[in-house]
Motif scaffolding. Structure first.
Motif, PDB file in Angstrom:
ATOM      1  N   LYS A  75      34.824  45.132  46.822  1.00  0.00           N
ATOM      2  CA  LYS A  75      35.847  46.121  47.175  1.00  0.00           C
ATOM      3  C   LYS A  75      36.776  45.598  48.266  1.00  0.00           C
ATOM      4  CE  LYS A  75      36.339  50.765  49.159  1.00  0.00           C
ATOM      5  NZ  LYS A  75      35.598  51.943  49.709  1.00  0.00           N
ATOM      6  N   LEU A  76      36.198  45.054  49.339  1.00  0.00           N
ATOM      7  CA  LEU A  76      37.020  44.591  50.466  1.00  0.00           C
ATOM      8  C   LEU A  76      37.816  43.346  50.105  1.00  0.00           C
ATOM      9  CD1 LEU A  76      34.644  45.114  53.536  1.00  0.00           C
ATOM     10  CD2 LEU A  76      36.504  46.580  52.716  1.00  0.00           C
ATOM     11  N   TYR A  77      37.235  42.476  49.291  1.00  0.00           N
ATOM     12  CA  TYR A  77      37.962  41.261  48.918  1.00  0.00           C
ATOM     13  C   TYR A  77      39.141  41.594  48.007  1.00  0.00           C
ATOM     14  CZ  TYR A  77      38.394  36.233  48.866  1.00  0.00           C
ATOM     15  OH  TYR A  77      38.841  34.958  49.078  1.00  0.00           O
ATOM     16  N   LYS A  78      38.932  42.556  47.130  1.00  0.00           N
ATOM     17  CA  LYS A  78      40.035  43.013  46.279  1.00  0.00           C
ATOM     18  C   LYS A  78      41.174  43.554  47.147  1.00  0.00           C
ATOM     19  CE  LYS A  78      41.167  46.390  42.689  1.00  0.00           C
ATOM     20  NZ  LYS A  78      40.671  47.536  41.877  1.00  0.00           N
ATOM     21  N   ASN A  79      40.836  44.378  48.143  1.00  0.00           N
ATOM     22  CA  ASN A  79      41.854  44.912  49.053  1.00  0.00           C
ATOM     23  C   ASN A  79      42.574  43.793  49.801  1.00  0.00           C
ATOM     24  OD1 ASN A  79      41.072  47.468  48.287  1.00  0.00           O
ATOM     25  ND2 ASN A  79      39.819  47.850  50.105  1.00  0.00           N
ATOM     26  N   TYR A  80      41.814  42.782  50.219  1.00  0.00           N
ATOM     27  CA  TYR A  80      42.372  41.646  50.957  1.00  0.00           C
ATOM     28  C   TYR A  80      43.421  40.910  50.115  1.00  0.00           C
ATOM     29  CZ  TYR A  80      42.451  36.981  53.098  1.00  0.00           C
ATOM     30  OH  TYR A  80      42.844  35.785  53.652  1.00  0.00           O
ATOM     31  N   LEU A  81      43.097  40.680  48.839  1.00  0.00           N
ATOM     32  CA  LEU A  81      44.034  39.976  47.963  1.00  0.00           C
ATOM     33  C   LEU A  81      45.233  40.847  47.592  1.00  0.00           C
ATOM     34  CD1 LEU A  81      41.666  38.031  45.520  1.00  0.00           C
ATOM     35  CD2 LEU A  81      42.841  37.172  47.545  1.00  0.00           C
ATOM     36  N   GLU A  82      45.002  42.152  47.455  1.00  0.00           N
ATOM     37  CA  GLU A  82      46.117  43.047  47.158  1.00  0.00           C
ATOM     38  C   GLU A  82      47.148  43.031  48.284  1.00  0.00           C
ATOM     39  OE1 GLU A  82      44.114  46.742  46.469  1.00  0.00           O
ATOM     40  OE2 GLU A  82      44.197  46.519  44.273  1.00  0.00           O
ATOM     41  N   LYS A  83      46.663  43.038  49.523  1.00  0.00           N
ATOM     42  CA  LYS A  83      47.572  43.046  50.672  1.00  0.00           C
ATOM     43  C   LYS A  83      48.387  41.760  50.757  1.00  0.00           C
ATOM     44  CE  LYS A  83      44.820  46.184  53.520  1.00  0.00           C
ATOM     45  NZ  LYS A  83      43.933  46.319  54.706  1.00  0.00           N
ATOM     46  N   SER A  84      47.799  40.667  50.333  1.00  0.00           N
ATOM     47  CA  SER A  84      48.501  39.383  50.405  1.00  0.00           C
ATOM     48  C   SER A  84      49.310  39.090  49.143  1.00  0.00           C
ATOM     49  CB  SER A  84      47.495  38.249  50.639  1.00  0.00           C
ATOM     50  OG  SER A  84      46.580  38.152  49.560  1.00  0.00           O
ATOM     51  N   GLY A  85      49.280  40.019  48.174  1.00  0.00           N
ATOM     52  CA  GLY A  85      50.049  39.847  46.941  1.00  0.00           C
ATOM     53  C   GLY A  85      49.488  38.810  46.000  1.00  0.00           C
ATOM     54  N   GLN A  86      48.200  38.509  46.133  1.00  0.00           N
ATOM     55  CA  GLN A  86      47.583  37.466  45.304  1.00  0.00           C
ATOM     56  C   GLN A  86      46.800  38.013  44.121  1.00  0.00           C
ATOM     57  OE1 GLN A  86      45.914  35.792  49.103  1.00  0.00           O
ATOM     58  NE2 GLN A  86      46.187  33.849  48.025  1.00  0.00           N
ATOM     59  N   LEU A  87      46.727  39.341  43.990  1.00  0.00           N
ATOM     60  CA  LEU A  87      45.926  39.953  42.935  1.00  0.00           C
ATOM     61  C   LEU A  87      46.802  40.647  41.905  1.00  0.00           C
ATOM     62  CD1 LEU A  87      43.081  40.739  41.853  1.00  0.00           C
ATOM     63  CD2 LEU A  87      43.256  42.804  43.262  1.00  0.00           C
ATOM     64  N   VAL A  88      46.537  40.344  40.628  1.00  0.00           N
ATOM     65  CA  VAL A  88      47.164  41.048  39.515  1.00  0.00           C
ATOM     66  C   VAL A  88      46.055  41.827  38.811  1.00  0.00           C
ATOM     67  CG1 VAL A  88      48.463  40.838  37.369  1.00  0.00           C
ATOM     68  CG2 VAL A  88      48.883  39.228  39.249  1.00  0.00           C
ATOM     69  N   SER A  89      46.103  43.143  38.909  1.00  0.00           N
ATOM     70  CA  SER A  89      45.030  43.978  38.361  1.00  0.00           C
ATOM     71  C   SER A  89      45.337  44.364  36.915  1.00  0.00           C
ATOM     72  CB  SER A  89      44.856  45.237  39.223  1.00  0.00           C
ATOM     73  OG  SER A  89      44.408  44.892  40.512  1.00  0.00           O
ATOM     74  N   GLU A  90      44.848  43.555  35.999  1.00  0.00           N
ATOM     75  CA  GLU A  90      45.036  43.816  34.572  1.00  0.00           C
ATOM     76  C   GLU A  90      44.092  42.937  33.769  1.00  0.00           C
ATOM     77  OE1 GLU A  90      49.212  42.650  34.298  1.00  0.00           O
ATOM     78  OE2 GLU A  90      48.631  40.830  33.223  1.00  0.00           O
ATOM     79  N   SER A  91      43.895  43.306  32.521  1.00  0.00           N
ATOM     80  CA  SER A  91      43.111  42.470  31.621  1.00  0.00           C
ATOM     81  C   SER A  91      43.919  41.223  31.266  1.00  0.00           C
ATOM     82  CB  SER A  91      42.767  43.239  30.341  1.00  0.00           C
ATOM     83  OG  SER A  91      41.945  44.339  30.628  1.00  0.00           O
ATOM     84  N   PHE A  92      43.253  40.087  31.260  1.00  0.00           N
ATOM     85  CA  PHE A  92      43.941  38.841  30.932  1.00  0.00           C
ATOM     86  C   PHE A  92      44.338  38.867  29.453  1.00  0.00           C
ATOM     87  CE2 PHE A  92      44.450  34.366  29.929  1.00  0.00           C
ATOM     88  CZ  PHE A  92      45.091  33.872  31.071  1.00  0.00           C
ATOM     89  N   ASP A  93      45.617  38.661  29.209  1.00  0.00           N
ATOM     90  CA  ASP A  93      46.173  38.720  27.855  1.00  0.00           C
ATOM     91  C   ASP A  93      46.419  37.291  27.362  1.00  0.00           C
ATOM     92  OD1 ASP A  93      47.523  39.144  25.518  1.00  0.00           O
ATOM     93  OD2 ASP A  93      49.212  40.236  26.412  1.00  0.00           O
ATOM     94  N   PHE A  94      45.569  36.832  26.455  1.00  0.00           N
ATOM     95  CA  PHE A  94      45.700  35.458  25.985  1.00  0.00           C
ATOM     96  C   PHE A  94      46.977  35.241  25.171  1.00  0.00           C
ATOM     97  CE2 PHE A  94      41.227  35.460  27.124  1.00  0.00           C
ATOM     98  CZ  PHE A  94      41.089  34.206  27.706  1.00  0.00           C
ATOM     99  N   ASP A  95      47.542  36.311  24.647  1.00  0.00           N
ATOM    100  CA  ASP A  95      48.823  36.187  23.935  1.00  0.00           C
ATOM    101  C   ASP A  95      49.975  35.893  24.896  1.00  0.00           C
ATOM    102  OD1 ASP A  95      47.658  36.659  21.478  1.00  0.00           O
ATOM    103  OD2 ASP A  95      47.953  38.836  21.597  1.00  0.00           O
ATOM    104  N   ALA A  96      49.756  36.162  26.193  1.00  0.00           N
ATOM    105  CA  ALA A  96      50.792  35.903  27.201  1.00  0.00           C
ATOM    106  C   ALA A  96      50.493  34.633  27.992  1.00  0.00           C
ATOM    107  CB  ALA A  96      50.905  37.094  28.151  1.00  0.00           C
ATOM    108  N   PHE A  97      49.619  33.801  27.441  1.00  0.00           N
ATOM    109  CA  PHE A  97      49.163  32.598  28.126  1.00  0.00           C
ATOM    110  C   PHE A  97      49.555  31.372  27.308  1.00  0.00           C
ATOM    111  CE2 PHE A  97      45.499  29.562  28.688  1.00  0.00           C
ATOM    112  CZ  PHE A  97      45.838  29.161  29.973  1.00  0.00           C
ATOM    113  N   THR A  98      50.232  30.421  27.947  1.00  0.00           N
ATOM    114  CA  THR A  98      50.643  29.189  27.260  1.00  0.00           C
ATOM    115  C   THR A  98      50.363  27.984  28.145  1.00  0.00           C
ATOM    116  OG1 THR A  98      52.893  29.359  28.167  1.00  0.00           O
ATOM    117  CG2 THR A  98      52.495  30.351  25.994  1.00  0.00           C
ATOM    118  N   THR A  99      50.366  26.824  27.518  1.00  0.00           N
ATOM    119  CA  THR A  99      50.221  25.575  28.254  1.00  0.00           C
ATOM    120  C   THR A  99      51.079  24.503  27.603  1.00  0.00           C
ATOM    121  OG1 THR A  99      48.666  23.876  29.022  1.00  0.00           O
ATOM    122  CG2 THR A  99      48.171  24.910  26.900  1.00  0.00           C
TER     123      THR A  99
END
Length: 351
Positions: free
Chosen positions: A147-171
């Motif tokens: 819980k606290l680590y999630k809050n820490y990353l949210e404050k620093s703008g490093q967290l994207v809270s969503e399911s990873f969408d492999f259709d939106a992933f390329t290399t």
């Protein structure tokens, strides 16, 4: 552009993010909280397998790495996470006492196993043969940590809270891109969610469902972890964690009445005071056929990595495995062969 995309924010993801931050690497985390193993874990760190009186895999070295790791997290997050608690193993027979003494003479185990049989002084416990004490053990409050680590990353703008969408992933072979995020590397630390990953689904990740109860027992008055057919771990306000079950077929995070009854039946074999069940949680542990972690590089995509398969020992394994993976990526140092996914690649991977 970032150095890393990390998918998942359980014990594996948090451990790896901590290494990245310490090494000055930029990163983004994609997490949907679908995997709950870290949040519902007992959080017990105990290097001894008490069913067989043997050392867990490389547990002493892992413990030496884990203790300063969680101390640093406590200072960073401003919360107590590490509760040092002895584990008392209830003896069911004289034979078990004898096995305990034999185990306490072995190298490594002699550091953790006390040779003093502790008498039972708690009237709420049925333990006429007493207990063996495991030293240097305790509990990490994993729910608070996540819980606290999630809050820490949210404050620093490093967290994207969503399911990873492999259709939106390329290399393109050099970089990976997820939606608007471009990165040099991607690390999948998504627990049992790895089964839905098209790049690493070939790995033999089984998944074992575990369920825990939280009981309120004002008359228990026990400050130690008690290990019998189930364990009880003291929390705050006369509450105790009770667990855990191991189920291999059910892969849902939904608590079941059958597992609740199983835990209660085992608990009542030694707990002799009244109590009330106040919570019941479940999660899928990311377990592997050979009981070793899954760490390493994809056989074809050079900047795709996996950090997974910690089973029920994520609290201990996470810090060490994360450091090994980082050094493997950045310094080209070899991974421990027992955790390197190459051990499965030839057998299971096909183009």
């Amino acid at each position: 552009m970032v150095d890393y995309i990390v998918v998942g924010l359980g014990l594996a993801g948090i451990s790896f993010c901590e290494v990245l931050e310490k090494e000055g690497k930029s990163f983004k985390v994609i997490n949907d909280a679908s995997q709950q193993a870290s949040q519902v874990a007992g959080g017990l760190y105990n290097p001894v397998i008490l069913k067989r009186f043997t050392m867990a895999w490389k547990a002493k070295d892992q413990l030496e790495n884990a203790k300063p790791f969680y101390l640093n997290l406590e200072e960073k997050l401003g919360a107590t996470l590490d509760y040092e608690l002895p584990v008392l193993r209830k003896f069911a027979s004289i034979e078990e006492q004898n096995m305990w003494f034999e185990a306490a003479d072995r190298p490594d185990l002699d550091y953790f196993l006390s040779t003093n049989i502790l008498p039972n002084n708690n009237p709420a416990i049925d333990a006429p043969l007493g207990f063996g004490e495991v030293k240097y053990t305790g509990r990490i409050d994993t729910r608070t940590l996540v819980k606290l680590y999630k809050n820490y990353l949210e404050k620093s703008g490093q967290l994207v809270s969503e399911s990873f969408d492999f259709d939106a992933f390329t290399t393109d072979g050099e970089y990976v891109t997820y939606k608007s995020i471009t990165s040099k590397n991607i690390v999948f630390a998504c627990g049992y969610g790895l089964k839905q990953n098209p790049y690493f689904a070939y790995l033999p990740l089984n998944g074992t469902k575990g369920e825990l109860l939280v009981i309120h027992a004002p008359d228990y008055k026990e400050d130690n972890v008690i290990k019998s057919s189930v364990f009880t771990i003291p929390m705050e306000d006369d509450k105790y964690l009770v667990g855990a079950t191991y189920k291999w077929k059910d892969k849902t995070n939904k608590p079941t009445e059958a597992s609740k009854n199983e835990l209660l039946e085992k608990l009542k074999t030694f707990l002799k005071c009244d109590f009330e069940v106040v919570d019941h949680v479940a999660g899928i542990r990311p377990t592997v056929v050979d009981r070793r972690p899954l760490v390493g590089k994809h056989p074809e995509h050079k900047n795709f990595y996996v950090l997974n398969g910690f089973g029920s020992r994520g609290v201990l394994i996470g810090p060490s495995a994360s450091r090994q993976l980082f050094d493997f990526i950045e310094k080209n140092t070899a991974l421990d062969l027992e955790m390197d996914i190459q051990r499965f690649t030839k057998k299971y991977y096909s183009n």
